[in-house]
Structures are given as structure tokens and as C-alpha cells.
Design an enzyme around this catalytic site. Structure first.
Site, PDB file in Angstrom:
ATOM      1  N   SER A 176      -0.489  59.302  30.337  1.00 45.84           N
ATOM      2  CA  SER A 176      -1.688  60.169  30.797  1.00 45.84           C
ATOM      3  C   SER A 176      -0.968  61.113  31.986  1.00 45.84           C
ATOM      4  CB  SER A 176      -2.681  59.810  31.202  1.00 45.84           C
ATOM      5  OG  SER A 176      -3.650  60.754  31.821  1.00 45.84           O
ATOM      6  N   TYR A 189      -8.007  54.368  36.530  1.00 45.72           N
ATOM      7  CA  TYR A 189      -7.450  54.811  35.400  1.00 45.72           C
ATOM      8  C   TYR A 189      -6.195  55.468  35.814  1.00 45.72           C
ATOM      9  CZ  TYR A 189      -6.580  57.994  31.342  1.00 45.72           C
ATOM     10  OH  TYR A 189      -5.967  58.560  30.482  1.00 45.72           O
ATOM     11  N   ALA A 191      -4.163  54.862  38.442  1.00 41.48           N
ATOM     12  CA  ALA A 191      -3.137  53.510  38.900  1.00 41.48           C
ATOM     13  C   ALA A 191      -2.790  52.806  37.542  1.00 41.48           C
ATOM     14  CB  ALA A 191      -4.071  52.684  39.980  1.00 41.48           C
ATOM     15  N   LYS A 193      -2.380  53.986  34.407  1.00 37.81           N
ATOM     16  CA  LYS A 193      -1.570  54.830  33.786  1.00 37.81           C
ATOM     17  C   LYS A 193      -0.067  55.120  34.473  1.00 37.81           C
ATOM     18  CE  LYS A 193      -3.978  55.593  30.059  1.00 37.81           C
ATOM     19  NZ  LYS A 193      -3.337  55.335  28.729  1.00 37.81           N
TER      20      LYS A 193
HETATM   21  N1  LIG Z   1      -8.830  61.797  25.555  1.00 34.94           N
HETATM   22  C1  LIG Z   1      -8.272  62.290  26.453  1.00 34.94           C
HETATM   23  O1  LIG Z   1      -8.664  63.132  27.117  1.00 34.94           O
HETATM   24  C2  LIG Z   1      -6.828  61.414  26.763  1.00 34.94           C
HETATM   25  C3  LIG Z   1      -6.031  62.106  27.794  1.00 34.94           C
HETATM   26  C4  LIG Z   1      -4.861  61.411  28.230  1.00 34.94           C
HETATM   27  C5  LIG Z   1      -4.759  60.066  27.741  1.00 34.94           C
HETATM   28  N2  LIG Z   1      -5.221  59.639  26.822  1.00 34.94           N
HETATM   29  C6  LIG Z   1      -5.403  58.463  26.329  1.00 34.94           C
HETATM   30  O2  LIG Z   1      -5.029  58.496  24.968  1.00 34.94           O
HETATM   31  C7  LIG Z   1      -5.407  57.062  24.379  1.00 34.94           C
HETATM   32  C8  LIG Z   1      -6.457  57.352  23.404  1.00 34.94           C
HETATM   33  O3  LIG Z   1      -7.572  57.939  24.007  1.00 34.94           O
HETATM   34  P1  LIG Z   1      -8.928  58.355  23.158  1.00 34.94           P
HETATM   35  O4  LIG Z   1      -9.356  59.657  23.928  1.00 34.94           O
HETATM   36  O5  LIG Z   1      -8.838  58.529  21.908  1.00 34.94           O
HETATM   37  O6  LIG Z   1      -9.754  57.359  23.506  1.00 34.94           O
HETATM   38  P2  LIG Z   1     -11.075  56.662  22.556  1.00 34.94           P
HETATM   39  O7  LIG Z   1     -11.631  57.564  21.946  1.00 34.94           O
HETATM   40  O8  LIG Z   1     -12.008  55.962  23.670  1.00 34.94           O
HETATM   41  O9  LIG Z   1     -10.442  55.329  21.875  1.00 34.94           O
HETATM   42  C9  LIG Z   1     -10.152  54.162  22.299  1.00 34.94           C
HETATM   43  C10 LIG Z   1      -9.698  53.381  21.238  1.00 34.94           C
HETATM   44  O10 LIG Z   1      -9.105  52.021  21.871  1.00 34.94           O
HETATM   45  C11 LIG Z   1      -9.936  51.052  21.368  1.00 34.94           C
HETATM   46  N3  LIG Z   1      -9.874  49.865  22.435  1.00 34.94           N
HETATM   47  C12 LIG Z   1     -10.436  50.248  23.525  1.00 34.94           C
HETATM   48  N4  LIG Z   1     -10.212  49.124  24.352  1.00 34.94           N
HETATM   49  C13 LIG Z   1      -9.807  48.098  23.504  1.00 34.94           C
HETATM   50  C14 LIG Z   1      -9.285  46.724  23.536  1.00 34.94           C
HETATM   51  N5  LIG Z   1      -9.483  46.207  24.547  1.00 34.94           N
HETATM   52  N6  LIG Z   1      -8.750  46.190  22.480  1.00 34.94           N
HETATM   53  C15 LIG Z   1      -8.620  46.779  21.246  1.00 34.94           C
HETATM   54  N7  LIG Z   1      -8.930  48.182  21.156  1.00 34.94           N
HETATM   55  C16 LIG Z   1      -9.500  48.773  22.206  1.00 34.94           C
HETATM   56  C17 LIG Z   1     -11.211  51.544  20.898  1.00 34.94           C
HETATM   57  O11 LIG Z   1     -12.051  50.920  20.303  1.00 34.94           O
HETATM   58  P3  LIG Z   1     -12.925  49.593  20.518  1.00 34.94           P
HETATM   59  O12 LIG Z   1     -13.861  50.148  21.730  1.00 34.94           O
HETATM   60  O13 LIG Z   1     -13.985  49.373  19.501  1.00 34.94           O
HETATM   61  O14 LIG Z   1     -12.149  48.608  20.900  1.00 34.94           O
HETATM   62  C18 LIG Z   1     -10.746  52.901  20.374  1.00 34.94           C
HETATM   63  O15 LIG Z   1     -10.382  52.780  18.915  1.00 34.94           O
HETATM   64  C19 LIG Z   1      -5.881  56.286  25.522  1.00 34.94           C
HETATM   65  O16 LIG Z   1      -4.702  55.607  25.951  1.00 34.94           O
HETATM   66  C20 LIG Z   1      -6.220  57.274  26.694  1.00 34.94           C
HETATM   67  O17 LIG Z   1      -5.897  56.833  27.938  1.00 34.94           O
HETATM   68  C21 LIG Z   1      -6.597  60.131  26.605  1.00 34.94           C
END
Ligand SMILES: NC(=O)c1ccc[n+]([C@@H]2O[C@H](COP(=O)([O-])OP(=O)(O)OC[C@H]3O[C@@H](n4cnc5c(N)ncnc54)[C@H](OP(=O)(O)O)[C@@H]3O)[C@@H](O)[C@H]2O)c1
Length: 343
Positions: A176, A189, A191, A193
């Protein structure tokens, strides 16, 4: 005499332009020749049940790859499997908690037993906690580190023996911009990342000699629809409202499908790093040459964020929904949530 000089200069410039042209064409041909083709490859995406993981799964399946996805929620992973299969994808779906090293080992071994190999690991599963640092306890930092740092490390360690046996592998770590700049009200978050960026960059340097390419993906906010599922602390409604508004705003956030295409391009060309937005690229350059300016800007940003109200209670984003977080640009986040199984 003067004419001779002009002719000779023209000739030299002509040769130089031809040389640059030949180099550019050779570079483009080399890139195409060495491009990693996803067709028929086995790709494991952690957290593929919703949000970016699901968007990536759809786009990667459309390129002919075989998918393996995991998440903790059995309902959500099954729903994602059915949707992906309906659109023609081959999918292995498992419930697994990636913060548990044994479960991650089992998951990777299951992928290899099922498909006979694993070609790509995408460390996508992540967690976000929003709130002022006064509300964040050591436990919040530990939770963030477990999901955003230790889980990718467990998955890399589990996949490496298979990549080594195959003499090839690709790892994509979704970090991120919060892993490059310490964002106020996102401290656990950010820290975690930062740690993930360090891990990913170091792995890239050490694994390249083994034909294992590691790509560090650095997105800004993305319109995945995930605000509903974040954890909020402090002044819940106000914290959720600023985050959801920022994560929905076309000025501050990427379209999730476009982000997924950029991530796939970075994977195919084995890029070391993919900072997905121009603002992210600029911010990291400015931080490198004038860290004080960026520090001052983040201090100003902190002043505009909600004050701390003494609460340590955790709420999910959808529990903190209020009139502050509805309407306007936040509609885009709600639409993305519907499309990407975040509801
Ligand atoms: N959205 C943004 O604005 C943004 C920006 C920068 C970076 N990112 C990064 O992009 C990635 C995806 O983000 P997103 O927005 O798609 O998040 P999200 O919609 O919350 O999806 C997270 C996914 O990870 C799974 N997950 C979480 N904890 C888990 C665990 N302990 N074991 C197995 N699966 C787990 C969740 O399913 P379950 O909860 O069912 O386990 C879900 O499928 C993340 O790494 C996030 O930090 C996102």
C-alpha cells in the site's frame, strides 16, 4: 565548410536517432519475448473471496489461468467459487486463515496436490484498522502485523520449495502507499505495510537469481468496496465517514478493475515495483528528496481528522454507517461493494 559541418551533424543525429529506435524496438521485443504468460498457469490468490482479490481472480481467469483462492469466511469463498466457475474459470477454493502458518502450508500443498504445481502466489489478504493512535492498542498492531506481514511471509515460505523445484516462480505482494508514507489514523496498518514493503523488496533482491520474480504492488486507495469490512476505532461514525469518502473519491482512489489490470501487467513483465498511481509515484519521490515537506503535510492532514473521544471499542465499517458516510461520492464505494461481494 559550414555546409559540411551541418551535413555531418545531421548524419550524426540521424545515426543517433536510428540507434535509439533500434534499442527501443529491441527492448520492446525482448519484453514481449520474456513476458510471463498466464494462460494455463496456476495462481494462488489469498483473500480471493471479495474486494481486490476477487477482481484479480476474475481478470486472471480471463487470461486462461487456473485459480486457487482462500478466505476465512466459508460462505463468501463458496460464493466467489460459484461466480468464478459460472464465468468459465477453473477454481480451487479453500477456507484458510493466513495468519496461521500451518494452515498456509496446508493450503499451498493442497494447491500443488490439486493442480500438480503452483506458478504464482499473490499475497492479497489484508486488514485495515482506522482510528487515531490513542485508540490503537498493542493488540491492534499485532493483528495488522499478523495479516499484512506474517501471513505473506508464511505463504512465501510455503511456496518457495515448489518454485525452486520448478526452477521458476512469481510472487506478487499487495502492499500500500501506506507502506511508503505513514498515514495518520492508519498507524497499525501503515506500520505493517512498511514491514511488508521491506520484506517484498528484500525477497526480490535475493530470489531473482533463482528465477523467482517478486513484485511489490503499491496501490493508493482503491474502490474495491472494502470500507464496509474495515475495523473502526475512536469516533466510529466520523472515522468511517472520512475513510469511506476518501476510498470512494475518484480523485483519491483507483478504479479496482484498472488497478487489477496494472497489477497483472506488473506480474507479466516481472516488474520489481508497481506504484499504481501518479500521485503515489510523486509522493514517494518527494519523500525521498524532501521528507520534511511530506512530514509537514501529514501533520496538517492529521489536524483535519476526527478528534479522539476516549472509546477503545472496535466496530466494523458497516456498523459505523451514518448520514455522514452516505450519499455523494460514497455511492461509488457502495456500488463496488455490491459488485465485489463486500455486502
Ligand atoms: N482497498 C483499498 O483501498 C486498498 C488500498 C491499498 C492497499 N490495499 C490492499 O489490497 C488488499 C486487498 O484489499 P481489499 O480492499 O480487497 O480488502 P477486503 O475487501 O477487505 O478483502 C480482504 C480479503 O482478505 C481476506 N482475509 C482477510 N484476513 C484474512 C485471513 N486472516 N486469512 C484469510 N483471508 C483473509 C478476506 O476474507 P475473510 O475476511 O473472509 O477472511 C477478503 O477476501 C489488502 O492487502 C489491502 O491492504 C487495499
Amino acid at each position: 565548410m559550414a555546409n559540411d559541418r551541418v551535413h555531418s551533424l545531421q548524419k550524426t543525429l540521424g545515426w543517433a536517432a536510428t540507434g535509439v529506435g533500434v534499442l527501443l524496438v529491441a527492448n520492446a521485443l525482448y519484453r514481449e519475448f520474456t513476458r510471463f504468460r498466464l494462460d494455463g498457469k496456476v495462481v494462488l490468490i489469498t483473500g480471493g473471496s471479495r474486494g481486490l482479490g476477487l477482481v484479480l481472480a476474475r481478470a486472471i481467469a480471463a487470461r486462461g489461468a487456473k485459480l486457487a483462492i482462500c478466505a476465512r469466511s466459508a460462505d463468501k469463498i463458496e460464493l466467489a467459487r460459484q461466480q468464478l466457475e459460472r464465468s468459465g474459470a477453473e477454481v480451487m477454493a479453500r477456507t484458510a486463515d493466513v495468519t496461521d502458518q500451518e494452515q498456509v502450508k496446508t493450503l499451498v500443498n493442497d494447491v500443488v496436490n490439486y493442480y500438480g504445481r503452483i506458478d504464482v502466489l499473490i499475497n492479497n489478504a489484508g486488514t485495515i484498522q482506522v482510528g487515531p493512535q490513542e485508540a490503537m492498542l498493542v493488540d491492534d498492531y499485532e493483528q495488522a502485523m499478523k495479516t499484512n506481514f506474517w501471513a505473506p511471509l508464511y505463504a512465501i515460505h510455503a511456496a518457495l520449495p515448489h518454485f525452486r523445484r520448478q526452477r521458476e516462480g512469481r510472487i506478487v505482494n499487495i502492499t500500500s502507499i501506506g507502506g511508503k508514507l505513514a498515514m495518520p489514523h492508519l498507524l497499525p496498518y501503515s506500520a505493517s505495510k512498511f514491514a511488508a514493503v521491506g520484506l517484498s523488496e528484500g525477497m526480490h533482491a535475493e530470489l531473482k537469481k533463482e528465477n523467482i520474480h517478486v513484485t511489490t504492488v503499491v496501490p493508493n486507495l482503491m474502490r474495491t468496496g472494502s470500507p464496509r469490512n474495515i475495523t473502526v476505532k475512536g469516533n466510529h461514525e466520523a472515522e468511517y465517514a472520512w475513510f469511506k469518502t476518501a476510498a470512494s473519491s475518484p480523485l483519491l482512489s483507483h478504479d479496482a478493475e484498472i488497478a487489477a489490470q496494472s497489477i497483472i501487467t506488473a506480474l507479466e513483465y516481472g516488474q520489481r515495483e508497481a506504484i499504481l498511481s501518479l500521485s503515489g509515484k510523486l509522493a514517494t519521490v518527494v519523500k525521498g528528496i524532501a521528507p520534511g515537506w511530506v512530514g509537514a503535510l501529514l501533520t496538517v492532514a492529521d489536524k483535519f481528522l476526527p478528534g479522539y473521544n476516549g472509546s477503545l471499542e472496535k466496530k466494523k465499517g458497516y456498523e459505523a454507517e451514518s448520514h455522514l458516510s452516505q450519499g455523494g461520492v460514497t455511492v461509488l464505494s457502495d456500488q463496488a461493494a455490491l459488485k465485489n461481494n463486500e455486502m
